[in-house]
Design a protein around this motif. Structure first.
Motif, PDB file in Angstrom:
ATOM      1  N   TYR A 203       3.742  -6.500   8.139  1.00  0.00           N
ATOM      2  CA  TYR A 203       2.540  -5.800   8.711  1.00  0.00           C
ATOM      3  C   TYR A 203       1.500  -6.917   8.728  1.00  0.00           C
ATOM      4  O   TYR A 203       1.506  -7.881   8.101  1.00  0.00           O
TER       5      TYR A 203
ATOM      6  N   ASN B  52      -2.734  -7.672   8.448  1.00  0.00           N
ATOM      7  CA  ASN B  52      -3.841  -7.195   7.600  1.00  0.00           C
ATOM      8  C   ASN B  52      -5.068  -7.757   8.108  1.00  0.00           C
ATOM      9  O   ASN B  52      -5.165  -9.004   8.012  1.00  0.00           O
TER      10      ASN B  52
ATOM     11  N   TRP C 168      -4.923  -2.161   8.276  1.00  0.00           N
ATOM     12  CA  TRP C 168      -3.441  -2.344   8.372  1.00  0.00           C
ATOM     13  C   TRP C 168      -2.897  -1.857   9.702  1.00  0.00           C
ATOM     14  O   TRP C 168      -3.223  -1.063  10.395  1.00  0.00           O
TER      15      TRP C 168
END
Length: 118
Positions: free
Chosen positions: A95, A97, A108
């Protein structure tokens, strides 16, 4: 509002490499600290690498130091994660961020799957 779109995940054999990309849109790219996290099945999300918004300061989790490199291209509003010497333990959803310090802005991406086969 900031939108993050990751790409570049896939299936790779142990010892191989992948480069993840995170395209940032919606706000000035340079206002945010950029981080990569990952979450393996049955585990909590963990920090992988970061690029401080100011200057070129970076930081890495011990488990990926000397194998992963975070970088950014301001002209493309994109953050990259170059991953080398991959092992099955690196299998996870990765992910992107974006965090603006001293504010409640924290965004996100949707994640990109990385699978490393032995």
């Amino acid at each position: 509002q900031v939108q993050l779109v990751e790409s570049g995940g896939g299936l790779v054999q142990a010892g191989g490499s992948l480069r993840l990309s995170c395209v940032v849109s919606g706000r000035t790219f340079s206002n945010y600290d950029m981080r990569w996290y990952r979450q393996a099945p049955g585990k909590e999300r963990e920090f992988v690498a970061m690029f401080r918004r100011s200057g070129s300061w970076t930081d890495y989790a011990d488990s990926v130091k000397d194998r992963f490199t975070i970088s950014r291209d301001r002209t493309k509003n994109t953050v990259y994660l170059q991953m080398n010497s991959l092992s099955p333990e690196d299998t996870a959803i990765y992910y992107c961020n974006a965090n603006r310090p001293h504010t409640n802005e924290n965004y996100w991406g949707q994640g990109t799957q990385v699978t490393v086969s032995s």
